[in-house]
Design a protein around this motif. Sequence first.
Motif, short mmCIF file in Angstrom:
data_model
loop_
_atom_site.label_atom_id
_atom_site.label_comp_id
_atom_site.label_asym_id
_atom_site.label_seq_id
_atom_site.Cartn_x
_atom_site.Cartn_y
_atom_site.Cartn_z
N PRO A 198 20.66 34.32 66.74
CA PRO A 198 21.57 35.46 66.57
C PRO A 198 22.79 35.34 67.48
CG PRO A 198 19.70 36.08 67.94
CD PRO A 198 19.43 34.69 67.46
N ASP A 199 23.76 36.15 67.18
CA ASP A 199 24.95 36.23 68.03
C ASP A 199 24.55 36.74 69.41
OD1 ASP A 199 27.43 36.38 69.09
OD2 ASP A 199 28.15 38.01 67.81
N PRO A 200 24.97 36.07 70.51
CA PRO A 200 24.58 36.54 71.85
C PRO A 200 24.96 37.99 72.12
CG PRO A 200 25.55 34.36 71.98
CD PRO A 200 25.74 34.82 70.57
N ALA A 201 26.12 38.42 71.63
CA ALA A 201 26.53 39.81 71.84
C ALA A 201 25.58 40.79 71.15
CB ALA A 201 27.95 40.02 71.34
N GLN A 202 25.03 40.35 69.97
CA GLN A 202 24.09 41.21 69.26
C GLN A 202 22.72 41.23 69.92
OE1 GLN A 202 25.04 43.18 66.84
NE2 GLN A 202 27.13 42.35 66.87
N ALA A 203 22.39 40.16 70.66
CA ALA A 203 21.09 40.10 71.32
C ALA A 203 21.01 41.00 72.54
CB ALA A 203 20.78 38.65 71.73
N VAL A 204 22.18 41.38 73.15
CA VAL A 204 22.20 42.25 74.33
C VAL A 204 22.01 43.69 73.87
CG1 VAL A 204 23.57 43.02 76.29
CG2 VAL A 204 23.73 40.65 75.51
N ARG A 228 25.40 46.67 77.03
CA ARG A 228 26.78 46.33 76.67
C ARG A 228 27.75 47.43 77.06
NH1 ARG A 228 27.48 44.47 70.69
NH2 ARG A 228 25.67 45.77 70.24
N VAL A 229 27.37 48.68 76.84
CA VAL A 229 28.23 49.79 77.22
C VAL A 229 28.42 49.83 78.73
CG1 VAL A 229 28.42 52.31 77.26
CG2 VAL A 229 27.67 51.16 75.18
N ALA A 230 27.32 49.63 79.48
CA ALA A 230 27.41 49.63 80.95
C ALA A 230 28.31 48.50 81.44
CB ALA A 230 26.02 49.53 81.55
N ALA A 231 28.19 47.33 80.81
CA ALA A 231 29.03 46.20 81.22
C ALA A 231 30.50 46.47 80.93
CB ALA A 231 28.57 44.93 80.50
N GLU A 232 30.78 47.03 79.74
CA GLU A 232 32.17 47.34 79.39
C GLU A 232 32.77 48.35 80.37
OE1 GLU A 232 34.20 46.23 77.04
OE2 GLU A 232 32.82 44.79 76.15
N ALA A 233 31.98 49.40 80.68
CA ALA A 233 32.48 50.39 81.64
C ALA A 233 32.56 49.81 83.04
CB ALA A 233 31.55 51.62 81.63
N GLY A 234 31.61 48.91 83.40
CA GLY A 234 31.57 48.37 84.75
C GLY A 234 32.79 47.55 85.09
N TRP A 235 33.20 46.64 84.20
CA TRP A 235 34.34 45.81 84.57
C TRP A 235 35.64 46.60 84.59
CZ3 TRP A 235 38.68 45.01 81.71
CH2 TRP A 235 38.63 45.20 80.34
N ARG A 236 35.70 47.65 83.75
CA ARG A 236 36.90 48.49 83.81
C ARG A 236 36.95 49.28 85.12
NH1 ARG A 236 35.79 48.03 78.35
NH2 ARG A 236 37.64 47.78 77.01
N VAL A 237 35.77 49.77 85.56
CA VAL A 237 35.72 50.47 86.84
C VAL A 237 36.10 49.54 87.98
CG1 VAL A 237 34.17 51.60 88.48
CG2 VAL A 237 34.07 52.20 86.07
N LEU A 238 35.64 48.29 87.91
CA LEU A 238 36.00 47.32 88.95
C LEU A 238 37.51 47.06 88.97
CD1 LEU A 238 33.13 44.69 88.66
CD2 LEU A 238 33.48 46.38 90.46
#
Length: 426
Positions: free
Chosen positions: A59-65, A70-80
């Motif tokens: 499967p697509d790696p992004a779909q396996a997460v 994924r939401v936490a990661a997206e918010a995390g790098w923006r917060v950083l």
Amino acid sequence: MSRVPGWLGRLGAGLTEMGERLDERRAEVEKEHAEPVPETVPGDAVPLPDHVTVVPARPDPAQAVPWGVRVAAEAGWRVLVLAGTVWVLMRVISAVQLVVLAFVGALLITALMQPTVARLRRYGLPRGPATALTAILGFVIMGLIGWFVTWQVMENIDTLSNQIQDGIDELRKWLLHSPFHVTDKQINQIAKNLRDAIGANTDQITSAGLEGVTVVVEALTGILLTVFSTLFLLYDGRRIWEWTLKLVPAAARPGVAGAGPRAWRTLTAYVRGTVIVALIDAIFIGLGIYFLNVPMAVPLAVFIFLFAFIPLVGAVVSGALAVVVALVTQGVFTAVMVLVVVLAVQQIEGHVLQPFILGRAVRVHPLAVVLSVAAGGMIAGIGGAVVAVPLVAVTNTVVGYLRAYSVSAAAARSESPAPTPDSVGQ
């Protein structure tokens, strides 16, 4: 006629017959070695032979997460990224702290003086003379207030010192006869410890005095920067704002252009309201201190006026200063009465004056006030504590307007009809 063509014909027919038999034999052999293929229904998966290994598709790696990760990661790098931006901004502000505080102070003074300039211009006075007259009058008043406070302190310093000594003696006698069972030996030991602490820290006190000279030089530099910035903001504030708008991207320029005047109205309302509230506090608390025969009532009232520009914290500090002066000079009863006066005036201020004078335009939650004052004090000392609350109020106004502007712009785009080929051609 020759018989050769007939012989050749029979030879060709024999070879053809032999080739056909070989083809039939080859087909029979292939059919014997071939595996039967089961009948399949359209849409069913075709089974593969046993010796064939099927590798499942990855499967697509992004779909396996998982979605939450994924939401936490997206918010995390923006917060950083935001945290890094804020950190860099704080470092830059700390490097030019004097310039930033001087400019912000000039904005506050301009917000207080600009209505006077506008009124003089409505009376027909040109912009230059109106600005000069307003600035001279405002700075002269500020200078006279500072001179008056200094003069009052210098005039009453000897009397205050004697009264403080008498108050300390009275406090000593009260402690000796108090229910705390404090002995004369313990009081002498406390005094000796204080003298030893002062003697041991003489070098630090001397270095603090030398640092005080540096602070005075920086204060004078900041005052000059504030004066020049105020003059230019009063005289040419509109063109400075128009030039600042050119630095904003074109797509965001209409929203910022609308937020600017609203932010300025909020700042003006805050400064006006704070000056009026501080003046009322200083007058009534000063009258209470005066009628209670507390020395230096007028300088204390001026200190109360100045500290009122630091919301919540300033009122506590100035009120505590008045209570301490009353305690060491007039005794416990007078100190309690001064405390009652201070608390009464502050309650009237918090529940009547501020909601009535400031209104909803600059309403900030008390928790936001405390946190912003604490953060401003930690970053830039007293100056940071003074500018923290108006900065929060202006930011609140700007964010609210930009949010409403984006919603209205999106609604306007959704309601506008889609262009037709005829209208595009026109």
